[in-house]
Every structure is written in C-alpha cells, then in structure tokens.
Design an enzyme around this catalytic site. Structure first.
Site, PDB file in Angstrom:
ATOM      1  N   TRP A 102       1.054  -1.130  -0.628  1.00  0.00           N
ATOM      2  CA  TRP A 102      -0.236  -0.233   0.102  1.00  0.00           C
ATOM      3  C   TRP A 102       0.595   1.234  -0.122  1.00  0.00           C
ATOM      4  O   TRP A 102       0.183   2.401  -0.613  1.00  0.00           O
ATOM      5  CB  TRP A 102      -1.410   0.073   0.728  1.00  0.00           C
ATOM      6  CG  TRP A 102      -2.147  -0.856   0.401  1.00  0.00           C
ATOM      7  CD1 TRP A 102      -2.083  -1.987   1.838  1.00  0.00           C
ATOM      8  CD2 TRP A 102      -2.955  -1.447   0.218  1.00  0.00           C
ATOM      9  NE1 TRP A 102      -3.546  -3.196   0.983  1.00  0.00           N
ATOM     10  CE2 TRP A 102      -3.692  -2.472   0.267  1.00  0.00           C
ATOM     11  CE3 TRP A 102      -3.744  -0.535  -0.945  1.00  0.00           C
ATOM     12  CZ2 TRP A 102      -4.806  -2.183  -0.560  1.00  0.00           C
ATOM     13  CZ3 TRP A 102      -4.787  -0.274  -2.136  1.00  0.00           C
ATOM     14  CH2 TRP A 102      -4.728  -1.791  -2.277  1.00  0.00           C
ATOM     15  N   ASP A 172      -1.425   6.925   6.709  1.00  0.00           N
ATOM     16  CA  ASP A 172      -2.731   5.930   5.391  1.00  0.00           C
ATOM     17  C   ASP A 172      -3.167   4.961   6.288  1.00  0.00           C
ATOM     18  O   ASP A 172      -1.966   3.606   6.700  1.00  0.00           O
ATOM     19  CB  ASP A 172      -1.958   5.229   4.510  1.00  0.00           C
ATOM     20  CG  ASP A 172      -3.528   4.130   3.896  1.00  0.00           C
ATOM     21  OD1 ASP A 172      -4.459   3.945   4.327  1.00  0.00           O
ATOM     22  OD2 ASP A 172      -2.874   4.029   2.408  1.00  0.00           O
ATOM     23  N   LYS A 196     -13.142  -1.038   5.932  1.00  0.00           N
ATOM     24  CA  LYS A 196     -12.167  -1.890   6.635  1.00  0.00           C
ATOM     25  C   LYS A 196     -12.783  -1.649   8.014  1.00  0.00           C
ATOM     26  O   LYS A 196     -13.189  -3.099   8.178  1.00  0.00           O
ATOM     27  CB  LYS A 196     -10.376  -1.856   7.034  1.00  0.00           C
ATOM     28  CG  LYS A 196     -10.046  -1.919   5.268  1.00  0.00           C
ATOM     29  CD  LYS A 196      -9.086  -2.343   4.253  1.00  0.00           C
ATOM     30  CE  LYS A 196      -9.013  -2.687   3.231  1.00  0.00           C
ATOM     31  NZ  LYS A 196      -7.927  -2.013   2.484  1.00  0.00           N
TER      32      LYS A 196
HETATM   33  C1  LIG Z   1      -7.522  -0.972   1.591  1.00  0.00           C
HETATM   34  C2  LIG Z   1      -6.797  -0.239   1.187  1.00  0.00           C
HETATM   35  C3  LIG Z   1      -6.314   0.592   0.792  1.00  0.00           C
HETATM   36  C4  LIG Z   1      -6.846   1.352  -0.472  1.00  0.00           C
HETATM   37  O1  LIG Z   1      -8.328   1.435   0.002  1.00  0.00           O
HETATM   38  P1  LIG Z   1     -10.005   2.218  -1.262  1.00  0.00           P
HETATM   39  O2  LIG Z   1     -10.569   2.603  -0.531  1.00  0.00           O
HETATM   40  O3  LIG Z   1     -10.094   0.737  -2.240  1.00  0.00           O
HETATM   41  O4  LIG Z   1      -8.739   3.014  -2.703  1.00  0.00           O
HETATM   42  C5  LIG Z   1      -4.678   1.214   0.616  1.00  0.00           C
HETATM   43  N1  LIG Z   1      -4.387   1.188   1.848  1.00  0.00           N
HETATM   44  C6  LIG Z   1      -4.081   0.166   2.911  1.00  0.00           C
HETATM   45  C7  LIG Z   1      -3.737  -0.139   3.466  1.00  0.00           C
HETATM   46  C8  LIG Z   1      -5.553  -0.611   2.607  1.00  0.00           C
HETATM   47  O5  LIG Z   1      -5.734  -1.354   3.283  1.00  0.00           O
END
Ligand SMILES: *Cc1c(COP(=O)(O)O)cnc(C)c1O
Length: 361
Positions: A102, A172, A196
C-alpha cells in the site's frame, strides 16, 4: 439468521448492531416516509446525520480543533493521488517510506505527479518489518513524509509514529483507523478507506490539519481541492450518504461499548490469541513478520505446504470461517480482525487451527 465469521480484509465485517439499525430504518427513515439514501443531501434530515457522524468521529478519536474532518468519495486510493496533487509542488520532493504494497502504491502516485524520495524501503526484506527511527534518511526540506501505519497485505504495523521534525507527517490508516487513540500533535494528516474498520466501501475518511490544508493547491480541478471540501464541510458535491450514515452507526456502537479504550483492549486480546496459537504450533503455522512490527489487525501465516493452505482455507470455509485466504500477491493465510470481529470469532478460529493441525500435522 446465521451469520458466519468473516475475516476478509475489506470490505469487512461490520458491527451487527449497525447493520440491524440500518436495515430497520432503510425503507422509512425515522417516519419520514422515505429512505435516507433517497433524500436530498441538502435537507435537514441528511444534514443531521452528516453533522452527527463528524461530531462522533471528533469525539471518539479526540481530534483537536486544529484538524478538519472530511468525508470524501474515492476511498483511500483517491488520496494517493490527491495528496501529491495538492502538496507536491515544483522544486520540492516528498518522502515516502515504503513498507509494503500500500505504501508502494501511494509512492507510485506521488511519483506520477512529482518528485519522490524513499527514505527507507523494505522490499529487499520482503516487507517483513517497520524501520527504526535511526534508519530513516529523511529530507528536512520535504513537502511531507508519507507512511502506511498498517500494511494490510504484509501484516505489519508501525509500533510508533516517526519523528519528522517540522515536515508534516501523513499516514494511510485504512486498516487501523479507529483502533487506538492517536497522537494528533505528530500527525498532520490521516486518511482511510471506509470499508475496513468503519463502514461499507465508497468513502475516504480524512483528517487534515489546518496548517497543512493552508498549503493545498487551489488551481486544480474542484474535487481535488482540500480547501474547497473544508469550506463546504464535505458537501461540495453529493456525499456518499449511505456510507456516512453507516459510519455514524459504527461510531455510535464504538461509543456504546466504551470507546477506543475498550476497542484497544479487545484488539490486543484477539491479536494475542492468534499470535500465541501460531507460536505454540511448533512451526506448523509460521508468521513471517518481525515480532516488533506485528499487526494486531491483519495477521498472516503460512502452513507447511500450499496444498495444506488450500485445504485449510476450504475446511475453514465449511465451518463458517470465511475470508482467510491471503492476498493474491503473497499467498498463505490472513485473518483480518477489525473492531467488529468478536472475540468468539477469533476463539473459533484458534480452535479450528488446533483441530486442523492435529488432523493434518
Ligand atoms: C484497502 C487499502 C487501501 C485502498 O483502499 P480503497 O478504499 O480501496 O482505495 C489503501 N491503503 C490501505 C492500507 C488499505 O488497506
């Protein structure tokens, strides 16, 4: 009704209470005669839900007045692009610490927009650990430092937030938002895809300091402008109203069980159960990750062979334990144990792991 235990990484399991409340109110929202998701986002009823969701997020995460909360579309991925578009100007570069898939994706988007510098890259070690502060070669002039606080695929989490001096730190936190209190004095920006640990998919949850937002570019297309979203309280265009509503319901649930203190305690209890199981298996289950970098949210492990992994996942599915397949890029097994995964779910998984090992050891 028979709900199974869903260990998928995202979209992921949600609190039953939130799903039930949404389903009870879906067709006729609080006697309004229509669904909330059929209503104008400029009306009083939606406005109440929007305002309450933001207020609850501020309360539960203790977000100070120095930081704005934004509810945007485009998930976390839009933020990968929006951040460099807004903050990575000509003549400066941004630091991206690469600890897994990521943070690498975020870095690639930074690179597509401007100049990036990688102060540390975990690729040669298969992304199995988080670096120590001393290992980071940070640029004092960088526009920002970007990290991914919890790598959902590799199963590693930063055990600390790096000291970046005067340079804004951006994290993030898609897979560990709302799992612990945060040191806002160290964080200029945090963002997360909703699917999530908060709600269904379709929203980016963003917290941004006023000091950082002040520097955001204004000469770019409207949706990419943080200043505009702040100014309009995330109502510049049509918001993802269903996701905002569900986020509010999840936040109410978090508050009702005792807030982040209780969440953090349950998180540790669940993660320890699984890591203990792996450790006590005499090498049958192997977690490839450095001990100090272990994620309490996404726990990964291998079995002695790929055939056994396949069998493990199939049998687990038959017993109502779903979503245990590792990400397709790395294989193996993975249990995502976000806030809404009950302790019983993890206990059931641990019992299954013991049983499987006894029968296939
Ligand atoms: C799932 C995830 C993403 C991507 O998320 P989207 O909402 O599908 O764009 C980015 N960073 C991390 C750490 C993730 O787990």
């Amino acid at each position: 009704m028979s709900r199974i235990f869903n260990f998928a990484a995202g979209p992921a399991t949600l609190p039953l209470e939130s799903l039930q409340e949404a389903s009870e109110k879906l067709v006729d929202y609080e006697k309004s005669g229509m669904s909330l998701i059929e209503m104008s986002h400029r009306g009083k009823i939606y406005d109440g839900v929007h305002t309450e969701t933001i207020a609850l997020a501020r309360e539960i995460l203790s977000i100070p007045d120095s930081h704005h909360i934004l509810l945007l579309q485009g998930g976390a991925t839009l933020q990968f692009g929006m951040i460099p578009m807004a903050f990575l100007q000509e003549g400066v570069s941004a630091d991206y610490i690469v600890t897994g898939s990521w943070s690498k994706k975020a870095c690639d988007d930074g690179n597509a927009v401007g100049t990036v510098n990688i102060p540390w890259n975990g690729k040669d070690e298969n992304y199995t650990r988080i670096p120590a502060q001393e290992e980071l070669k940070l640029d004092k002039e960088a526009a920002y430092v970007h990290i991914c606080s919890n790598e959902t695929i590799g199963g590693i989490q930063w055990p600390y937030f790096p000291d970046t001096g005067e340079v804004p730190l951006i994290a993030d936190m898609s897979s560990d938002i709302m799992s612990r209190p945060l040191p806002w004095e160290k964080l200029d920006m945090v963002y997360a895809g909703a699917q999530k640990n908060l709600a269904p998919s379709g929203m980016g949850f963003v917290v941004i300091s006023d000091r950082l937002a002040q520097n955001a570019r204004k000469d770019i297309p409207a949706y990419l402008r943080y200043d505009l979203h702040i100014d309009k309280n995330s109502l510049y265009n049509t918001p993802p109203s269903f996701v905002v509503w569900m986020t509010g319901l999840t936040l109410k649930w978090i508050k009702s069980i005792g807030g982040l203190q209780e969440i953090e305690q349950r998180r540790d209890e669940k993660a320890q159960m699984l890591y203990r199981m792996i450790e006590c298996s005499g090498g049958y289950y192997r977690n490839p990750v450095d001990k100090n970098s272990r994620s309490p949210m996404n726990i990964v492990w291998r079995l002695p062979s790929e055939e056994l992994e396949k069998k493990f996942i199939e049998e687990a599915n038959r017993q109502g334990l779903s979503g245990l397949k590792g990400h397709r890029s790395v294989g193996g097994c993975r249990a995502s144990i976000y806030n809404a995964m009950p302790v019983e779910g993890v206990q059931t998984l641990v019992n299954f792991m013991k049983q499987f090992m006894a029968q296939n050891g």
